[in-house]
Design a protein around this motif. Structure first.
Motif, short mmCIF file in Angstrom:
data_model
loop_
_atom_site.label_atom_id
_atom_site.label_comp_id
_atom_site.label_asym_id
_atom_site.label_seq_id
_atom_site.Cartn_x
_atom_site.Cartn_y
_atom_site.Cartn_z
N ASN A 261 2.76 -0.15 -4.31
CA ASN A 261 3.13 0.74 -3.21
C ASN A 261 1.99 1.70 -2.88
O ASN A 261 1.72 1.98 -1.70
N GLU A 262 1.29 2.19 -3.90
CA GLU A 262 0.17 3.10 -3.63
C GLU A 262 -0.99 2.36 -2.99
O GLU A 262 -1.66 2.88 -2.09
N LYS A 265 -0.50 1.88 0.73
CA LYS A 265 -0.70 3.10 1.51
C LYS A 265 -2.17 3.36 1.83
O LYS A 265 -2.49 4.08 2.78
#
Length: 355
Positions: A261-262, A265
């Motif tokens: 998820n990081e 981003k």
């Protein structure tokens, strides 16, 4: 209790030599699993089997007691280029036993079995399960995951891998990413198109340079490496697509999904994870097994390499004879003395242990 270490060592080495002669490349382990199953049954133990995973339970198994799993894997990688010896012909030379899988992880597999057979002869405060699993080298779905579903509840596991008999109390996880950058095709001689390689460069540099905030005291930082890249069709066409692969080694402070998820981003390209299932593992130094290992002069460490620990939903320690740097190499070998020392240390660690 005093054990006959020379006998145990001889039996472990003899079994290892037989298994070396039976090719057991990942997903092709049937013959080796057959042999090992017959060997265990000839020793008087009932066996169970799921695919090419073979296991047995200690006599008088009592669900009221905690259960320790002794596990290592049957399968090997394919022989790499550079072998000067026959990888399937065990050869003793200068205190070494050469052969494919001797170090990774046949020495552990065979020594743990002999230790299991010895410990089963003496009452312990725990149950034992011995599991020889398949498809470890490829993290296959038909490997230990399928076997664990068939086992009674496990309290703690010892995973036999070459660690020079030092206890790995943490292990990095693995996530493989497929990244795609889209451009627009055009003629290379004119100012046309959008070069997907150039677009991908920013993200590739990000993967090289980015540092995740949390660093493990035992495993260090998360490590990301771009390892494969593909783009273009011919010299005079601006490439409209660039794909690359990223190898992500997680520490125990992040799940693979949190890292994913990081990453999404921070990069502009499309990112797809092949799997989230191979997470990092960790056990406290205060665990009774680890404390006993320390008392016996062992030094806990964090391992950068992956094993079936990643698929175990219970505490585990990776420890076994041999050296990790010999794995997957030409003329792989294990020292005979390493097997002898491992048999003695495994028994010292396990006999009378309370968990």
């Amino acid at each position: 209790m005093k054990y006959d270490i020379p006998y145990i060592t001889t039996e472990a080495i003899s079994l290892l030599k037989e298994l070396i002669t039976i090719p057991s490349i990942s997903r092709e382990e049937t013959a080796a699993a057959d042999y090992l199953q017959q060997y265990i049954e000839a020793a008087g133990m009932a066996t169970c089997r799921e695919g090419n995973n073979v296991w047995c339970l200690s006599p008088m198994f009592d669900l009221q007691k905690p259960t320790i799993l002794l596990n290592s894997h049957i399968d090997t990688v394919k022989p790499v280029n550079g072998w000067r010896k026959d990888p399937f012909s065990p050869k003793e030379e200068n205190g070494r036993l050469y052969g494919l899988g001797s170090n990774d992880a046949g020495a552990s597999l065979c020594t743990l079995l002999q230790v299991f057979l010895q410990l089963c002869r003496n009452p312990q405060d725990y149950n034992l399960i011995y599991l020889a699993s398949c498809e470890e080298e490829v993290s296959g779905a038909n490997g230990i995951e399928s076997a664990l579903k068939q086992l009674p509840p496990v309290t703690f596991a010892i995973v036999g891998e070459p660690t020079e008999m030092q206890p790995a109390i943490a292990e990095k996880g693995l996530m493989v990413l497929d990244v795609t950058t889209q451009g627009k095709a055009g003629h290379a001689a004119r100012e046309e198109g959008v070069n997907a390689i150039y677009k991908a460069l920013d993200d590739i540099i990000w993967f090289r340079d980015y540092k995740f905030a949390k660093t493990s005291s035992i495993l260090g930082p998360v490590k990301m490496s771009v390892t494969v890249i593909n783009a273009g069709t011919q010299h005079n066409v601006v490439p409209d697509k660039c794909t690359f692969v990223v190898d992500v080694r997680s520490n125990e402070l992040y799940t693979n999904e949190e890292l994913y998820n990081e990453i999404r981003k921070n990069v502009k390209s499309d990112v797809r994870a092949r799997s989230f299932r191979l997470n990092s593992s960790h056990i406290s130094e205060s665990h009774p097994f680890v404390q006993r290992a320390i008392a016996l002069g062992r030094t806990p460490f964090g391992s950068p390499t992956l094993s079936d620990q990643a698929l175990m939903p219970f505490p585990s320690v990776k420890i076994g004879p041999g050296r990790s740097s010999r794995s997957h190499t030409a003329d792989e070998y294990v020292m005979l003395k390493e097997i002898e020392d491992a048999a003695e240390l495994y028994l010292d660690l396990l006999d009378g242990l309370s968990i």
